[in-house]
Structures are given as structure tokens and as C-alpha cells.
Enzyme design. Structure first.
Site, PDB file in Angstrom:
ATOM      1  N   CYS A  56      57.671  61.766  17.512  1.00 33.27           N
ATOM      2  CA  CYS A  56      58.973  62.274  17.081  1.00 33.27           C
ATOM      3  C   CYS A  56      59.199  62.000  15.598  1.00 33.27           C
ATOM      4  O   CYS A  56      59.540  60.877  15.210  1.00 33.27           O
ATOM      5  CB  CYS A  56      60.084  61.641  17.911  1.00 33.27           C
ATOM      6  SG  CYS A  56      61.736  62.183  17.427  1.00 33.27           S
ATOM      7  N   CYS A  92      62.702  60.963  14.628  1.00 28.78           N
ATOM      8  CA  CYS A  92      63.008  59.560  14.940  1.00 28.78           C
ATOM      9  C   CYS A  92      62.350  58.622  13.929  1.00 28.78           C
ATOM     10  O   CYS A  92      62.976  57.671  13.462  1.00 28.78           O
ATOM     11  CB  CYS A  92      62.474  59.174  16.314  1.00 28.78           C
ATOM     12  SG  CYS A  92      62.745  60.368  17.614  1.00 28.78           S
ATOM     13  N   ASP A  93      61.088  58.871  13.606  1.00 30.74           N
ATOM     14  CA  ASP A  93      60.299  57.860  12.906  1.00 30.74           C
ATOM     15  C   ASP A  93      59.841  58.247  11.501  1.00 30.74           C
ATOM     16  O   ASP A  93      59.277  57.414  10.790  1.00 30.74           O
ATOM     17  CB  ASP A  93      59.060  57.514  13.753  1.00 30.74           C
ATOM     18  CG  ASP A  93      59.451  56.942  15.111  1.00 30.74           C
ATOM     19  OD1 ASP A  93      60.464  56.226  15.159  1.00 30.74           O
ATOM     20  OD2 ASP A  93      58.768  57.215  16.107  1.00 30.74           O
TER      21      ASP A  93
END
Ligand code: NAP
Length: 330
Positions: A145, A148-149
Site C-alpha cells: 500500500c 499507507c507507506d
């Protein structure tokens, strides 16, 4: 025993549905997915259990670890008369009401169902992809993701595996943070739509390695990603690509095997919903990633869990009041 609603799944969507139905006095039963067994079977808490820092869930100024966020959501939901079965639902009958859900040999009945079984990222299948506590680099440089990261790779070099729309989208997004993004694709033509291909190809920070697969991720012994061993499928030659992050973007699989043949699914297996969270079966609602291939964020899943709970409550209230138009408008 018959419940007003059974919630299957316990990610952000499931816990939010439990919180809302619990507070509404509906005494829901949640079947939480039990103990996870790594990336193949995520278990209670879902995908956030294999994520590290979550910085984009509102309310946490300094971010929060994924598993901690899920623990907080669980504790908050369980304040409100929510019964939990810590296991996996293995059979469902939606052919008539009350609906029936089996957990092993035990069966439970309900007037409504809220499906929140989520989706799982597909992985290449390398041992280094496993979470850190299983000796891998999952959450330590290996991610599925970028939203997300990606932020953790500011000024660094990363790789994306895949040739579809998700891979192109992730690669383009990552150029906001990383200094260089290498897309590794197993063929010499992309599966992605023309517009996404163009967006990626036009981006100076994105490079492509064709006909290649990742054979090894270095270096679990160091606890971080340092490089990838790539193998060219045409020539058989191997090479080493130094990167600090690897994003696997080879698709997601919605967890809908249990409902196949009973609910309308789209061609990629996601539950088809209308009016936000209504499925093709009257009285069955779906929320979170199991019905969302587009946003796939914890906050959007939580939002749809709230919608499913409110719609389930209103549906039952209308039925109780003798208003059968709820069936017609389904
Ligand atoms: P996808 O279209 O199925 O693409 C998966 C990609 O990963 C393919 O290029 C595939 O290679 C590769 N792949 C699969 N298994 C692999 C493996 N084991 N090792 C290496 N590579 C592997 O999945 P997606 O990109 O997640 O897209 C899913 C759906 O969502 C699509 O319909 C897509 O259009 C849609 N979507 C749309 C948008 C958008 O419009 N903005 C954004 C994201 C997703 P091959 O090509 O060789 O099969």
C-alpha cells in the site's frame, strides 16, 4: 439463538458496524475471523494487523501502529453489548430469512447480515514478504500500500512489482516521495489502461524493468530492504537492484468465497452494492474493502461500516413498524 444482526469480519468496517449497532441497542454478534495466520489468512483486525505506522487515520496526531489501532477499535466496540465469536464463518445461507451463519458446527441466525470480510493483497510468495515477526520484511520496507507507506521513503529508491492499473497508480504516487521508482513487470507490455500507462511512462522518476520477476528481497538479517535479486524470464539472467522499499501491486483479492453464488459479485469478485452498502439480497449489507476496489482505506472502510449499521437499524425499525416498502425499495 437469533440476533438482529450478525457482522462477519472485524477490520475497520466490521468494528465500526459493531460500534454503531451496539450503541443502537441491537446486540450484534460479530464473527471476528479468529487468530490470523500471516498474510494468507489475516484473522481478526484484518489488513491493518500487518501494517506498521498508520499516519492517515484522523484523530492520531502522531500516527499509530496498525495493530494498536485495531485493538482500540475493538475495545471501543466491545463497550456496547457486542457478542464476539473468535473464529471464522465457514458457511452462510442467505436464501431466506432469518439468515444462517455457521462457525464450525455451531450455527447462528439473524434478521440482517453485515459483511465486512475485507480483501487481501496478493503477494508474490517470497518468504521475505512475511511480516517482521515471522522473520520477513513485511512492514519493514515491503508493503502492498503506497498510500499507507510511501511517506516513509522520502528521497529513497523503491521498486513496484506489477503491470496493472494499481501498479501504475502506486508508482506515480510514490514519485511524490521517492527519488526513483522502478516498476518490475513480468512481461514486456503493461496490463494497465492506456491513460495510466502514459502517466507512468511520462514520469521522469519512473523506470521500467521488463520481463522480470523478483527472486529475492535483501536483507532480512539487516531488518530492512537493501536490494532485490531480479530474474529476467526471457534470458534467465539475474541482476541486483539496490532499493530501500518494495511495493507489491499485483492485485487484491476480496474475501468473498463464502458468498459466491448467493450475492451478486462483480467480475473481479467484489460484492456489488447499491445505496452505498446494500447487496443484491434484501437485508444483507456489505461494507469496507469487500465491496470497495477503489479507495481501500481504513477511514473509508470505517465510514461504510457506519453506513451499513445505520441502514440495518433503519431497515429493522421500518419492518417493525410494518413498513414493507423497505423490501420494495431494496
Ligand atoms: P490487475 O489488473 O489484475 O493487474 C495485476 C498485475 O500484476 C498484472 O500486470 C499481472 O501481470 C501482475 N501479476 C499478477 N500476479 C503476479 C505475480 N505473481 N508476479 C508478478 N506479477 C504478477 O490488478 P490491479 O492492477 O490491482 O487492478 C485490479 C482492477 O482494479 C483492474 O480492473 C483495474 O483496472 C482496476 N483499478 C483501476 C484503477 C484506476 O482506474 N485508477 C486503479 C487501480 C485499479 P500480467 O499483466 O502478466 O498478468
Amino acid at each position: 439463538m437469533k440476533y438482529s444482526t450478525i457482522i462477519i469480519g472485524s477490520g475497520p468496517a466490521g468494528y465500526t458496524a459493531a460500534l454503531y449497532t451496539g450503541r443502537a441497542g441491537m446486540k450484534p454478534l460479530m464473527i471476528d475471523g479468529g487468530i490470523g495466520r500471516g498474510q494468507e489468512l489475516l484473522g481478526a483486525g484484518g489488513q491493518l494487523m500487518i501494517t506498521t505506522e498508520v499516519e492517515n487515520y484522523p484523530g492520531f496526531v502522531h500516527g499509530i501502529q496498525g495493530p494498536e489501532l485495531m485493538q482500540i477499535m475493538r475495545e471501543q466496540a466491545l463497550r456496547f453489548d457486542v457478542e464476539v465469536v473468535e473464529d471464522i464463518a465457514n458457511q452462510v445461507d442467505m436464501s431466506q430469512r432469518p439468515f444462517k451463519v455457521w462457525v464450525g458446527d455451531a450455527s447462528y441466525e439473524s434478521d440482517t447480515l453485515i459483511i465486512a470480510t475485507g480483501a487481501s493483497a496478493k503477494w508474490i510468495g517470497l518468504p521475505e514478504e512475511k511480516p517482521a515477526h515471522e522473520g520477513g520484511l513485511g512492514g519493514k520496507g515491503v508493503s502492498a500500500c503506497a498510500t499507507c507507506d510511501g511517506f516513509f521513503f522520502r528521497g529513497r529508491e523503491v521498486a513496484v512489482v506489477g503491470g496493472g492499473d494499481t501498479a501504475m497508480e502506486e508508482a506515480v504516487y510514490l514519485t511524490n516521495h521517492a527519488s526513483k521508482v522502478t516498476v518490475i513487470h513480468r512481461r514486456d507490455t503493461l496490463r494497465a489502461s492506456k491513460i495510466m500507462q502514459k502517466r507512468a511512462m511520462d514520469n521522469q522518476k519512473i523506470h521500467f524493468v521488463w520481463d522480470s520477476v523478483v527472486e529475492r528481497i535483501h536483507d532480512p538479517a539487516e531488518g530492512c530492504v537493501t536490494a532485490l535479486t531480479l530474474r529476467n524470464l526471457k534470458s534467465g539472467a539475474t541482476s541486483v537492484l539496490p532499493v530501500q522499499g518494495l511495493f507489491v501491486a499485483i492485485g487484491h483479492k476480496p474475501n468473498t468465497d463464502l458468498f459466491r453464488g448467493q450475492l451478486d459479485l462483480d467480475e473481479t469478485g467484489y460484492i456489488v452494492t447499491h445505496h452505498d452498502v446494500r447487496t443484491s439480497v434484501c437485508g444483507v449489507f456489505a461494507c469496507g474493502d469487500v465491496q470497495d476496489s477503489e479507495y481501500r482505506q481504513a477511514i473509508s472502510a470505517a465510514g461504510s461500516g457506519c453506513m451499513a449499521a445505520i441502514q440495518a437499524e433503519r431497515f429493522l425499525e421500518a419492518e417493525k413498524a410494518g413498513d414493507t416498502s423497505v423490501h420494495g425499495s431494496w
